[in-house]
Design a protein around this motif. Structure first.
Motif, PDB file in Angstrom:
ATOM      1  N   THR A  96     -24.185   7.014-139.843  1.00  0.00           N
ATOM      2  CA  THR A  96     -24.623   7.488-138.528  1.00  0.00           C
ATOM      3  C   THR A  96     -23.729   8.574-137.956  1.00  0.00           C
ATOM      4  OG1 THR A  96     -23.416   5.649-137.528  1.00  0.00           O
ATOM      5  CG2 THR A  96     -25.776   5.350-137.907  1.00  0.00           C
ATOM      6  N   GLU A  97     -22.514   8.725-138.463  1.00  0.00           N
ATOM      7  CA  GLU A  97     -21.584   9.686-137.876  1.00  0.00           C
ATOM      8  C   GLU A  97     -20.498  10.015-138.884  1.00  0.00           C
ATOM      9  OE1 GLU A  97     -18.587   9.764-134.014  1.00  0.00           O
ATOM     10  OE2 GLU A  97     -19.975   8.093-134.268  1.00  0.00           O
ATOM     11  N   SER A  98     -19.911  11.186-138.766  1.00  0.00           N
ATOM     12  CA  SER A  98     -18.769  11.554-139.607  1.00  0.00           C
ATOM     13  C   SER A  98     -17.719  12.218-138.734  1.00  0.00           C
ATOM     14  CB  SER A  98     -19.197  12.478-140.746  1.00  0.00           C
ATOM     15  OG  SER A  98     -19.657  13.700-140.250  1.00  0.00           O
ATOM     16  N   LYS A  99     -16.464  12.082-139.145  1.00  0.00           N
ATOM     17  CA  LYS A  99     -15.383  12.732-138.403  1.00  0.00           C
ATOM     18  C   LYS A  99     -14.264  13.098-139.368  1.00  0.00           C
ATOM     19  CE  LYS A  99     -12.740   8.653-137.037  1.00  0.00           C
ATOM     20  NZ  LYS A  99     -12.255   7.849-135.923  1.00  0.00           N
ATOM     21  N   GLY A 100     -13.417  14.018-138.942  1.00  0.00           N
ATOM     22  CA  GLY A 100     -12.301  14.451-139.769  1.00  0.00           C
ATOM     23  C   GLY A 100     -12.674  15.629-140.657  1.00  0.00           C
ATOM     24  N   SER A 101     -11.764  15.987-141.537  1.00  0.00           N
ATOM     25  CA  SER A 101     -11.947  17.137-142.417  1.00  0.00           C
ATOM     26  C   SER A 101     -11.608  16.740-143.851  1.00  0.00           C
ATOM     27  CB  SER A 101     -11.028  18.277-141.964  1.00  0.00           C
ATOM     28  OG  SER A 101     -11.012  19.291-142.920  1.00  0.00           O
ATOM     29  N   ARG A 102     -12.396  17.241-144.781  1.00  0.00           N
ATOM     30  CA  ARG A 102     -12.117  16.947-146.190  1.00  0.00           C
ATOM     31  C   ARG A 102     -10.872  17.692-146.655  1.00  0.00           C
ATOM     32  NH1 ARG A 102     -17.374  16.781-149.923  1.00  0.00           N
ATOM     33  NH2 ARG A 102     -15.946  15.547-151.166  1.00  0.00           N
ATOM     34  N   LYS A 103     -10.601  18.863-146.067  1.00  0.00           N
ATOM     35  CA  LYS A 103      -9.410  19.628-146.448  1.00  0.00           C
ATOM     36  C   LYS A 103      -8.138  18.914-146.024  1.00  0.00           C
ATOM     37  CE  LYS A 103     -11.529  24.175-146.468  1.00  0.00           C
ATOM     38  NZ  LYS A 103     -11.586  25.488-145.826  1.00  0.00           N
ATOM     39  N   LYS A 104      -8.189  18.280-144.852  1.00  0.00           N
ATOM     40  CA  LYS A 104      -7.009  17.576-144.338  1.00  0.00           C
ATOM     41  C   LYS A 104      -6.908  16.143-144.869  1.00  0.00           C
ATOM     42  CE  LYS A 104      -6.787  20.176-140.039  1.00  0.00           C
ATOM     43  NZ  LYS A 104      -6.917  20.109-138.589  1.00  0.00           N
ATOM     44  N   LYS A 105      -7.866  15.741-145.687  1.00  0.00           N
ATOM     45  CA  LYS A 105      -7.887  14.417-146.320  1.00  0.00           C
ATOM     46  C   LYS A 105      -8.010  13.272-145.307  1.00  0.00           C
ATOM     47  CE  LYS A 105      -6.830  16.031-150.472  1.00  0.00           C
ATOM     48  NZ  LYS A 105      -7.769  16.138-151.521  1.00  0.00           N
ATOM     49  N   ASN A 106      -8.634  13.541-144.157  1.00  0.00           N
ATOM     50  CA  ASN A 106      -8.833  12.474-143.174  1.00  0.00           C
ATOM     51  C   ASN A 106     -10.312  12.305-142.829  1.00  0.00           C
ATOM     52  OD1 ASN A 106      -9.258  14.763-141.663  1.00  0.00           O
ATOM     53  ND2 ASN A 106      -7.943  14.153-139.963  1.00  0.00           N
ATOM     54  N   PHE A 107     -11.200  12.613-143.770  1.00  0.00           N
ATOM     55  CA  PHE A 107     -12.639  12.524-143.555  1.00  0.00           C
ATOM     56  C   PHE A 107     -13.073  11.061-143.589  1.00  0.00           C
ATOM     57  CE2 PHE A 107     -17.081  12.725-145.043  1.00  0.00           C
ATOM     58  CZ  PHE A 107     -17.603  13.557-144.072  1.00  0.00           C
ATOM     59  N   GLN A 108     -13.841  10.656-142.562  1.00  0.00           N
ATOM     60  CA  GLN A 108     -14.349   9.288-142.484  1.00  0.00           C
ATOM     61  C   GLN A 108     -15.810   9.318-142.064  1.00  0.00           C
ATOM     62  OE1 GLN A 108     -11.779   7.249-139.710  1.00  0.00           O
ATOM     63  NE2 GLN A 108     -10.574   6.391-141.385  1.00  0.00           N
ATOM     64  N   VAL A 109     -16.545   8.293-142.468  1.00  0.00           N
ATOM     65  CA  VAL A 109     -17.940   8.172-142.070  1.00  0.00           C
ATOM     66  C   VAL A 109     -18.137   6.820-141.393  1.00  0.00           C
ATOM     67  CG1 VAL A 109     -18.864   9.707-143.827  1.00  0.00           C
ATOM     68  CG2 VAL A 109     -18.615   7.305-144.346  1.00  0.00           C
ATOM     69  N   ARG A 110     -19.072   6.792-140.441  1.00  0.00           N
ATOM     70  CA  ARG A 110     -19.401   5.560-139.730  1.00  0.00           C
ATOM     71  C   ARG A 110     -20.671   4.993-140.347  1.00  0.00           C
ATOM     72  NH1 ARG A 110     -21.328   5.226-133.508  1.00  0.00           N
ATOM     73  NH2 ARG A 110     -21.438   2.965-133.355  1.00  0.00           N
ATOM     74  N   MET A 111     -20.576   3.778-140.852  1.00  0.00           N
ATOM     75  CA  MET A 111     -21.704   3.103-141.457  1.00  0.00           C
ATOM     76  C   MET A 111     -22.213   2.026-140.502  1.00  0.00           C
ATOM     77  SD  MET A 111     -22.295   4.308-144.395  1.00  0.00           S
ATOM     78  CE  MET A 111     -21.734   4.810-145.960  1.00  0.00           C
ATOM     79  N   SER A 112     -23.559   1.994-140.327  1.00  0.00           N
ATOM     80  CA  SER A 112     -24.191   0.979-139.491  1.00  0.00           C
ATOM     81  C   SER A 112     -25.190   0.227-140.347  1.00  0.00           C
ATOM     82  CB  SER A 112     -24.931   1.622-138.323  1.00  0.00           C
ATOM     83  OG  SER A 112     -24.042   2.393-137.558  1.00  0.00           O
ATOM     84  N   ASN A 113     -25.214  -1.094-140.201  1.00  0.00           N
ATOM     85  CA  ASN A 113     -26.188  -1.833-141.000  1.00  0.00           C
ATOM     86  C   ASN A 113     -27.596  -1.442-140.556  1.00  0.00           C
ATOM     87  OD1 ASN A 113     -25.884  -3.384-138.559  1.00  0.00           O
ATOM     88  ND2 ASN A 113     -27.011  -5.018-139.574  1.00  0.00           N
ATOM     89  N   SER A 114     -28.547  -1.540-141.447  1.00  0.00           N
ATOM     90  CA  SER A 114     -29.871  -0.963-141.197  1.00  0.00           C
ATOM     91  C   SER A 114     -30.875  -1.935-140.611  1.00  0.00           C
ATOM     92  CB  SER A 114     -30.428  -0.407-142.505  1.00  0.00           C
ATOM     93  OG  SER A 114     -30.486  -1.436-143.460  1.00  0.00           O
ATOM     94  N   CYS A 115     -30.538  -3.204-140.454  1.00  0.00           N
ATOM     95  CA  CYS A 115     -31.523  -4.151-139.940  1.00  0.00           C
ATOM     96  C   CYS A 115     -31.061  -4.725-138.595  1.00  0.00           C
ATOM     97  CB  CYS A 115     -31.769  -5.269-140.942  1.00  0.00           C
ATOM     98  SG  CYS A 115     -30.301  -6.176-141.391  1.00  0.00           S
ATOM     99  N   GLY A 116     -32.019  -5.131-137.828  1.00  0.00           N
ATOM    100  CA  GLY A 116     -31.729  -5.725-136.531  1.00  0.00           C
ATOM    101  C   GLY A 116     -31.759  -4.700-135.410  1.00  0.00           C
ATOM    102  N   PRO A 117     -31.716  -5.172-134.157  1.00  0.00           N
ATOM    103  CA  PRO A 117     -31.718  -4.242-133.024  1.00  0.00           C
ATOM    104  C   PRO A 117     -30.421  -3.432-132.953  1.00  0.00           C
ATOM    105  CG  PRO A 117     -31.575  -6.525-132.259  1.00  0.00           C
ATOM    106  CD  PRO A 117     -31.757  -6.560-133.732  1.00  0.00           C
ATOM    107  N   GLU A 118     -30.502  -2.283-132.300  1.00  0.00           N
ATOM    108  CA  GLU A 118     -29.372  -1.338-132.224  1.00  0.00           C
ATOM    109  C   GLU A 118     -28.131  -1.984-131.603  1.00  0.00           C
ATOM    110  OE1 GLU A 118     -27.575   2.103-133.116  1.00  0.00           O
ATOM    111  OE2 GLU A 118     -29.717   1.902-133.421  1.00  0.00           O
TER     112      GLU A 118
END
Length: 192
Positions: A96-118
């Motif tokens: 659902t979201e990403s932050k950081g930079s791959r060049k700076k080696k601090n790239f992260q992604v936000r994973m949300s489960n796909s079932c159930g209410p938000e």
């Protein structure tokens, strides 16, 4: 008669006693073996060779030949992922979201489960190294059948080989599974 003459006479006698190779009728006309059959070098006379796709193991990697998941930072948001181990009670996640930079080696992604209410969804921040590791995450959503086969444990990265169908061996192409190679001679005297 000299030595040479005796030898020639013996050779002629052997040729007369030797069996005439049988005729084989084919759609292209009759053929006859020119020489005796020889052992196939590819299969050493067994008629079978090891599968070249799975190297005789009967299984291949289910996730393909790459050792790591490919990751495109511009297209990762909205992509579907499956966790190999059950995390927070779920396996299927959406980025659902990403932050950081791959060049700076601090790239992260936000994973949300796909079932159930938000409001009740689980959100995880995953580093780039962990998401690229096939032992932790798989690209796309894995089928329920594969999850049931895992039986609440880690997903197995294996499937039956498509070429040998799990048999580990294939029929030799050179000798057509017979183990012997023949040298053919076309017979032009069709009237006989």
């Amino acid at each position: 008669m000299g030595q040479r003459g005796k030898r020639i006479k013996k050779e002629i006698k052997r040729e007369k006693e030797a069996e005439i190779p049988p005729r084989i009728k084919t759609p292209y006309g009759p053929i006859r073996f020119n020489r005796p059959l020889s052992t196939c070098d590819t299969c050493q006379g067994r008629g079978l060779v090891r599968c070249n796709v799975c190297d005789g193991r009967a299984i291949t990697r289910a996730t393909g030949h790459r050792k790591r998941n490919s990751l495109d930072a511009n297209r990762i948001v909205g992509s579907h992922w499956t966790s190999v181990e059950i995390r927070e009670g779920h396996r299927h996640y959406v980025c659902t979201e990403s932050k950081g930079s791959r060049k700076k080696k601090n790239f992260q992604v936000r994973m949300s489960n796909s079932c159930g209410p938000e409001e009740t969804r689980v959100h995880l921040w995953i580093s780039e190294d962990e998401i690229r590791d096939k032992a932790s995450w798989r690209m796309g959503w894995v089928t329920l059948e594969e999850i049931r086969m895992a039986d609440s444990g880690p997903l197995i990265d294996a499937k039956i080989c498509f070429r040998c169908k799990g048999e580990r061996v294939l029929k030799c192409i050179e000798c057509d599974g017979k183990g012997k190679l023949g040298y053919y001679q076309r017979i032009y005297d069709i009237g006989q």
